[in-house]
Scaffold this active site. Structure first.
Site, PDB file in Angstrom:
ATOM      1  N   HIS A  35      -7.457  12.208  -0.844  1.00  0.00           N
ATOM      2  CA  HIS A  35      -6.107  12.552  -1.724  1.00  0.00           C
ATOM      3  C   HIS A  35      -6.491  13.924  -2.097  1.00  0.00           C
ATOM      4  O   HIS A  35      -5.624  15.273  -1.543  1.00  0.00           O
ATOM      5  CB  HIS A  35      -5.699  12.103  -2.847  1.00  0.00           C
ATOM      6  CG  HIS A  35      -5.282  10.454  -3.365  1.00  0.00           C
ATOM      7  ND1 HIS A  35      -6.480   9.360  -3.447  1.00  0.00           N
ATOM      8  CD2 HIS A  35      -4.349   9.835  -2.364  1.00  0.00           C
ATOM      9  CE1 HIS A  35      -5.424   8.739  -3.407  1.00  0.00           C
ATOM     10  NE2 HIS A  35      -4.695   9.009  -3.335  1.00  0.00           N
ATOM     11  N   GLN A  59       6.690  -1.795  -1.913  1.00  0.00           N
ATOM     12  CA  GLN A  59       5.781  -1.929   0.263  1.00  0.00           C
ATOM     13  C   GLN A  59       4.712  -2.763  -1.114  1.00  0.00           C
ATOM     14  O   GLN A  59       3.784  -3.172   0.724  1.00  0.00           O
ATOM     15  CB  GLN A  59       5.248  -0.414   0.454  1.00  0.00           C
ATOM     16  CG  GLN A  59       4.248  -0.017  -0.495  1.00  0.00           C
ATOM     17  CD  GLN A  59       4.183   1.397  -0.186  1.00  0.00           C
ATOM     18  OE1 GLN A  59       5.133   2.424  -0.227  1.00  0.00           O
ATOM     19  NE2 GLN A  59       2.886   2.000  -0.365  1.00  0.00           N
ATOM     20  N   LYS A 147      -6.460   7.772   7.677  1.00  0.00           N
ATOM     21  CA  LYS A 147      -6.993   6.791   7.066  1.00  0.00           C
ATOM     22  C   LYS A 147      -5.931   5.827   7.285  1.00  0.00           C
ATOM     23  O   LYS A 147      -6.647   4.390   7.811  1.00  0.00           O
ATOM     24  CB  LYS A 147      -6.851   6.769   5.768  1.00  0.00           C
ATOM     25  CG  LYS A 147      -7.720   5.257   4.816  1.00  0.00           C
ATOM     26  CD  LYS A 147      -8.302   5.040   5.329  1.00  0.00           C
ATOM     27  CE  LYS A 147      -9.330   3.717   4.470  1.00  0.00           C
ATOM     28  NZ  LYS A 147      -8.021   3.373   3.201  1.00  0.00           N
ATOM     29  N   ASP A 148      -4.536   5.569   6.943  1.00  0.00           N
ATOM     30  CA  ASP A 148      -3.446   5.167   7.311  1.00  0.00           C
ATOM     31  C   ASP A 148      -2.967   5.729   8.535  1.00  0.00           C
ATOM     32  O   ASP A 148      -1.723   5.961   8.573  1.00  0.00           O
ATOM     33  CB  ASP A 148      -2.247   4.803   5.745  1.00  0.00           C
ATOM     34  CG  ASP A 148      -3.370   4.502   4.485  1.00  0.00           C
ATOM     35  OD1 ASP A 148      -3.349   3.662   4.582  1.00  0.00           O
ATOM     36  OD2 ASP A 148      -3.494   5.957   3.763  1.00  0.00           O
TER      37      ASP A 148
END
Ligand code: AMP
Length: 279
Positions: A35, A59, A147-148
């Site tokens: 982050h 989600q 990463k996502d």
């Protein structure tokens, strides 16, 4: 650093910004160096930096996963202050969703595959909250981690397909020295699971090696990853190669950029990772 507790405080803060670009970093908190890298990039490129922390119930299809998600608000705010963020938006669920809320963003076919297959409704929840946050914050630039990768792909598609006036900026995955991708979930890995968690990165390195050696059969590249997992005694949810432009299996013979993607449960924790394949 301003702490903005609801949408009215956010709107007031947004209206007070006069010149220069607003950079926005949406997160679910439990902040780590991954982050930090997004916030630092926003700090470099924008006049003002806003971070949101919201564990979005929409989600999470698994209520246990939602309940267990780490919440470290005070430490997160201290961290953001040190990184030079100008404001943090900390909405409650009630601030985010009215009781009668029912309209959702529909992610299309890619939203049903890979992470979407493992977590039905996940990407609809992600895109809905990201769109709402964009509407409330009206950022010029929004920062997301590779990463996502599937999430990043779908946010990019949403911005393009719905004509959102925001530039989506991709930031590289931050890893531990041994290769494990940083994740808020890593803290829940038991001591015995930590070495096995590295099987994702090892599978991604194995497929990269074969790709660099000239292997271009997508099926074969997927198999190489799955063999590597099997050798480590870990069964992945999926281990595949996708075309970077479509996030679908590459058509044989195409020569665009390909990305290897994987997810696996290690102990009680579900981990994901991916890697762009380089010749
Ligand atoms: P999350 O709090 O998990 O929703 O993540 C918020 C943002 O940080 C997303 O855009 C993630 O892709 C990004 N992120 C999470 N982990 C990493 C990492 N290890 N490296 C870079 N970005 C990350």
């Amino acid at each position: 650093m301003m702490r903005l507790g609801d949408r009215r405080e956010l709107a007031r803060w947004r209206a007070s910004l006069r010149t220069g670009k607003l950079g926005f970093v949406p997160t679910m908190g439990a902040l780590h160096a991954g982050h930090d890298s997004l916030v630092a990039r926003a700090r470099q490129e924008c006049a003002a930096v806003l971070v949101s922390i919201f564990v979005n119930p929409l989600q999470f299809e698994d209520q246990q996963d939602l309940a267990r998600y780490p919440r470290t608000e005070e430490a997160d705010c201290a961290r953001l202050e040190a990184l030079g963020a100008d404001a943090v938006y900390l909405p409650s669920s009630a601030d985010m969703y009215e009781p009668s809320s029912c309209v959702r963003v529909q992610p299309g076919r890619v939203g049903e595959l890979y992470e979407g297959a493992a977590r039905p409704g996940h990407f609809s929840g992600v895109l809905t909250v990201v769109l709402k946050l964009f509407q409330r914050a009206r950022p010029d630039r929004a920062y997301f981690g590779e990463k996502d990768a599937q999430q990043l792909f779908l946010v990019r598609r949403m911005a393009a397909d719905l004509d959102l006036p925001v530039a989506v900026v991709a930031c590289p995955t931050v890893r531990e020295p041994d290769g494990l991708a940083l994740s808020s979930r890593n803290g829940r890995l038991g001591a015995a699971d930590r070495p096995r968690a590295l099987s994702l990165w090892r599978a991604l390195c194995a497929v990269q090696e074969r790709y660099a050696a000239g292997e271009r059969r997508p099926q074969r590249l997927g198999e190489i990853m799955r063999w590597k997992f099997a050798a480590e005694g870990v069964r992945p949810d999926y281990a595949e190669v996708v075309d970077e432009q479509t996030f679908l299996p590459p058509a044989a013979g195409t020569d665009g950029a390909w990305r290897a993607i994987t997810a696996a449960r290690v102990g009680a924790v579900r981990l994901i990772d991916n890697r762009l394949l380089r010749p």
